[in-house]
Design a protein around this motif. Structure first.
Motif, short mmCIF file in Angstrom:
data_model
loop_
_atom_site.label_atom_id
_atom_site.label_comp_id
_atom_site.label_asym_id
_atom_site.label_seq_id
_atom_site.Cartn_x
_atom_site.Cartn_y
_atom_site.Cartn_z
N SER A 131 0.14 4.19 1.19
CA SER A 131 -0.08 5.10 2.32
C SER A 131 1.00 4.93 3.38
O SER A 131 1.52 3.84 3.59
CB SER A 131 -1.46 4.84 2.94
OG SER A 131 -1.55 3.51 3.39
N ILE A 160 -5.50 0.51 8.29
CA ILE A 160 -5.23 -0.81 7.72
C ILE A 160 -5.34 -1.95 8.72
O ILE A 160 -5.89 -3.01 8.39
CB ILE A 160 -3.85 -0.82 7.04
CG1 ILE A 160 -3.76 0.31 6.00
CG2 ILE A 160 -3.60 -2.17 6.38
CD1 ILE A 160 -4.82 0.24 4.94
N GLN A 189 -8.06 4.91 6.16
CA GLN A 189 -6.86 4.12 5.86
C GLN A 189 -6.31 3.45 7.12
O GLN A 189 -5.10 3.33 7.32
CB GLN A 189 -5.78 5.00 5.22
CG GLN A 189 -6.18 5.58 3.88
CD GLN A 189 -5.06 6.39 3.23
OE1 GLN A 189 -4.20 6.92 3.91
NE2 GLN A 189 -5.09 6.47 1.92
N LEU A 217 0.83 -1.20 0.00
CA LEU A 217 0.00 0.00 0.00
C LEU A 217 0.87 1.25 0.00
O LEU A 217 1.88 1.32 0.70
CB LEU A 217 -0.91 -0.01 1.23
CG LEU A 217 -2.03 -1.06 1.23
CD1 LEU A 217 -2.80 -1.02 2.54
CD2 LEU A 217 -2.98 -0.83 0.06
N VAL A 264 -0.96 8.52 8.45
CA VAL A 264 -2.34 8.13 8.75
C VAL A 264 -2.64 8.33 10.22
O VAL A 264 -3.72 8.80 10.60
CB VAL A 264 -2.58 6.66 8.34
CG1 VAL A 264 -3.95 6.18 8.85
CG2 VAL A 264 -2.51 6.52 6.83
#
Length: 311
Positions: free
Chosen positions: A34, A274, A272, A32, A39
């Protein structure tokens, strides 16, 4: 002895599936784009290098990749799915707080679908006429339509145009009617077709003719003899689709504004977060594996021939 061996093989296969799901989740997590640090602090926050290093050390992101993988698998094996980036709470705590509502919705959907499919098969198997044609058409429609579209249609007519059921929320049995119907229709369509086909075959077997010659009523022949032969493939499909129902429940919960995994999954995707998304995915995989193991055990309860062949 062979029964325990088969059970051990099933459990080992289930563990392998969970390991594969966890490994795939780790790989996707690494791919990913990000940045977990950004985040956690938010997209508009100014993050110093010292703050970045502190967070990476706290979450183990400064370790080599193989160490991160080992820690990731080890924690999952202990039931630790990590910590939410946004809420800074244990993922397992977040997921289990919402899980009962989703399990309730999926379980009622399975019960309703199995009940309706059983009734449909009992009434139409081995028979011709308008009822069988009507049920076959209804099954095709139920399987073809996506659940979210069914939910929107039901809301439009039964909540907005005719306010029979509540639009959203979890306010008792009435708030379950539309979500359960939405979620169960696809399973009903599939189960009903399979059970009727299996009962059609069973009703032509010699044991059914023998039962009829003994004066057993037609309903008893269908309920006590033919239905048993249709139960095993129905169990297989129900088990395979239970994981699908959990995933479908996440979407259905959003359509009807219900609490459950759908709410936290959508929030996690938007933010986001995760670890929460991975936790939900692995939970669905775990439920799928456990359901299949339980169904394998039930096979031998329903069909004595399987117990005999395994001895």
């Amino acid at each position: 002895m062979s029964t325990f061996k088969d059970l051990f093989i099933r459990i080992a296969a289930g563990v392998a599936v969970l390991w594969a799901a966890a490994s795939l989740a780790f790989i996707v997590l690494q791919m990913l784009p990000s940045d977990p640090v950004q985040v956690i602090y938010g997209p508009d926050a100014t993050v110093t290098q010292e703050m970045r290093d502190q967070i990476r050390a706290e979450y183990g992101l400064d370790r080599p990749l193989w160490e991160q993988y080992g820690a990731f698998i080890g924690k999952i094996a202990q039931g630790d799915f990590g910590t939410s980036y946004q809420q800074r709470r244990s993922v397992i705590e977040i997921v289990t707080s919402e899980l009962p509502a989703t399990i309730e919705l999926a379980s009622w959907a399975v019960l309703f679908a199995v009940s309706m499919a059983t009734l449909s098969a009992l009434l139409t198997a081995g028979r011709k006429g308008w009822l069988r044609s009507f049920v076959s058409g209804a099954e095709l429609v139920a399987v073809s339509m996506p659940p979210f579209w069914i939910g929107i249609v039901l809301l439009t007519f039964l909540s907005f145009q005719w306010p029979i059921f509540p639009v959203m929320g979890d306010t008792g049995w009435r708030s379950l009617v539309l979500p359960v119907t939405t979620l169960s229709l696809a399973l009903f369509g599939t189960l009903s077709q399979v059970m009727r086909q299996e009962m059609d075959i069973a009703l032509e077997q010699p044991f059914v003719l023998s039962a009829r010659t003994r004066g057993i009523s037609e309903w008893s022949v269908r309920w006590r003899h033919a239905l048993r032969h249709a139960a095993i493939p129905a169990l297989t499909i129900s088990a395979e689709m239970f994981g699908y129902l959990l995933a479908g429940a996440i979407i259905t919960e959003q359509v009807f504004g219900r609490p459950g995994l759908g709410r936290i999954t959508l929030q996690a995707v938007r933010n986001q977060d995760i670890p929460v998304v991975v936790g939900v995915v692995l939970l669905v995989a775990f439920v799928f594996v456990v359901t299949n193991i339980v169904v394998d055990i039930l096979y031998r309860v329903i069909d004595p021939r399987l117990r005999t062949s395994s001895q």
